[in-house]
Design an enzyme around this catalytic site. Structure first.
Site, mmCIF file in Angstrom:
data_model
loop_
_atom_site.group_PDB
_atom_site.id
_atom_site.type_symbol
_atom_site.label_atom_id
_atom_site.label_comp_id
_atom_site.label_asym_id
_atom_site.label_seq_id
_atom_site.Cartn_x
_atom_site.Cartn_y
_atom_site.Cartn_z
ATOM 1 C CD GLU A 79 0.633 -1.375 3.501
ATOM 2 O OE1 GLU A 79 -0.095 -0.480 4.119
ATOM 3 O OE2 GLU A 79 0.779 -2.516 4.048
ATOM 4 C CG HIS A 98 2.620 -2.827 8.011
ATOM 5 N ND1 HIS A 98 1.553 -2.383 8.719
ATOM 6 C CD2 HIS A 98 2.239 -3.465 7.191
ATOM 7 C CE1 HIS A 98 0.449 -2.453 8.028
ATOM 8 N NE2 HIS A 98 0.758 -3.085 6.929
ATOM 9 C CG HIS A 100 -2.274 -7.021 7.503
ATOM 10 N ND1 HIS A 100 -2.187 -7.684 6.207
ATOM 11 C CD2 HIS A 100 -1.831 -6.046 7.684
ATOM 12 C CE1 HIS A 100 -1.604 -6.597 5.576
ATOM 13 N NE2 HIS A 100 -1.191 -5.671 6.120
ATOM 14 C CG HIS A 169 -3.633 -1.458 7.206
ATOM 15 N ND1 HIS A 169 -3.107 -0.398 6.187
ATOM 16 C CD2 HIS A 169 -3.107 -2.747 7.040
ATOM 17 C CE1 HIS A 169 -2.159 -0.998 5.709
ATOM 18 N NE2 HIS A 169 -2.060 -2.505 6.159
HETATM 19 MN MN MN Z 1 -0.486 -3.616 5.431
#
Ligand code: MN
Length: 255
Positions: A79, A98, A100, A169
C-alpha cells in the site's frame, strides 16, 4: 543536505511510538518526504512497526518505484502508493500515516461522523470524510490500496484536509513533520475511543469550528516536543531535540 541517518532514526522512533500507542499493530506505516528531493519519500520495507530498524528504511518515487538502497532490504509495503499519491497531491505535506487505528474504524462503517471532542484532538478537524474503495473500484476488491489509481482517488477524497477515513479499512492522516503527524494520529485514536464512550452516555457536545481553529493555531512546537520526548522514553528510543530541517513546510515556529 539533510541528515538522512537522522531521518531514518526519526522514522524508526515514529514506528515504535505508533505501535505503542495502538495506532499501528503489525500493519500500517508512516512515510516522510525526502528533505532534498520533494519527488521522493522514505518508508520502511514491509515489516511490523515494532521490529523494523534503520536498515529497513527504503526510498521511493511518488509513484511507488523503489529508488534504493540496492540490494533492497526486502519487499515494500503493497500500500506504499497511498503515501506517494498524497505527497504528489499535497506539496504542503511532509509525512503521511496509513493505519488501522482500531477505535477509528467504527466511524468508517457507520453514519456516525468523527469529530474532535477534546482540545488535544482538535487538529483532526471537524470535517473528516470517508473514502469508500467500492465507489470507483467495485464491491469485489480486498479493500487494499495497491495501485496509483486507487491511491489518487483516496488523495482526492482527502483533499486539503488532515484526515480521511477509509471504509472498512482504516484511515490516512497527514502533517508537516513526522512529529506532528504522530502526535495527531495518537490523539485521533484517543478521540475516537473517548467519543465511542461518550456516544454511549448520551448527547455529545463537540468542539465548535472556532474552538478547533483556535486550538489548532495555538499548537506550538513545544507541545509536539513534550509529547515526543515522553513517547521516546516509553519506547526506549533516544530523544533528539528537533534541530534539523524535516523538509518543505517545516518550521520550528509553526509545527
Ligand atoms: Mn491498510
Amino acid at each position: 543536505m539533510a541528515d538522512l541517518d537522522a531521518l531514518r532514526q526519526e522514522l524508526v522512533t515514529a514506528n515504535r511510538i505508533l505501535a505503542k500507542e495502538n495506532v499501528l499493530d503489525s500493519f500500517g506505516h508512516i512515510s516522510c518526504r525526502h528533505p532534498d528531493n520533494p519527488n521522493h519519500f522514505f518508508m520502511s520495507r514491509a515489516r511490523a512497526p515494532e521490529v523494523l530498524t534503520e536498515e529497513d528504511i527504503m526510498e521511493f518515487t511518488l509513484t511507488g518505484e523503489v529508488v534504493g538502497p540496492t540490494p533492497a532490504p526486502g519487499k515494500p509495503y503493497s500500500e506504499r502508493f497511498i503515501h506517494g499519491a498524497i505527497l504528489e497531491a499535497r506539496p504542503d505535506v511532509v509525512s503521511v500515516i496509513h493505519n488501522h487505528s482500531p477505535s477509528v474504524i467504527p466511524f468508517s462503517v457507520t453514519g456516525r461522523k468523527m469529530r474532535p471532542i477534546m482540545h488535544m484532538c482538535a487538529p483532526i478537524g471537524n470535517d473528516i470524510p470517508t473514502w469508500d474503495i467500492r465507489t470507483k473500484f467495485g464491491d469485489a476488491t480486498n479493500l487494499l490500496v495497491t495501485n496509483m489509481d486507487m491511491a489518487r482517488d483516496l488523495a482526492k477524497t482527502l483533499g486539503g484536509r488532515r484526515v480521511s477515513l477509509m471504509r472498512g479499512h482504516g484511515s490516512v492522516i497527514v502533517g508537516k513533520s513526522v512529529r506532528e503527524v504522530v502526535f495527531n494520529a495518537n490523539y485521533m485514536e484517543k478521540n475516537a475511543d473517548m467519543l465511542i464512550k461518550a456516544l454511549g452516555m448520551g448527547e455529545v457536545e463537540y468542539l465548535s469550528d472556532g474552538e478547533v481553529a483556535t486550538a489548532d493555531k495555538g499548537r506550538a512546537g513545544f507541545t509536539l516536543e513534550r509529547g515526543w520526548e515522553n513517547w521516546c522514553n516509553k519506547v526506549g528510543r533516544p530523544y533528539i531535540s528537533q534541530e534539523w530541517e524535516m523538509g518543505p513546510g517545516f518550521s520550528k515556529t509553526d509545527q
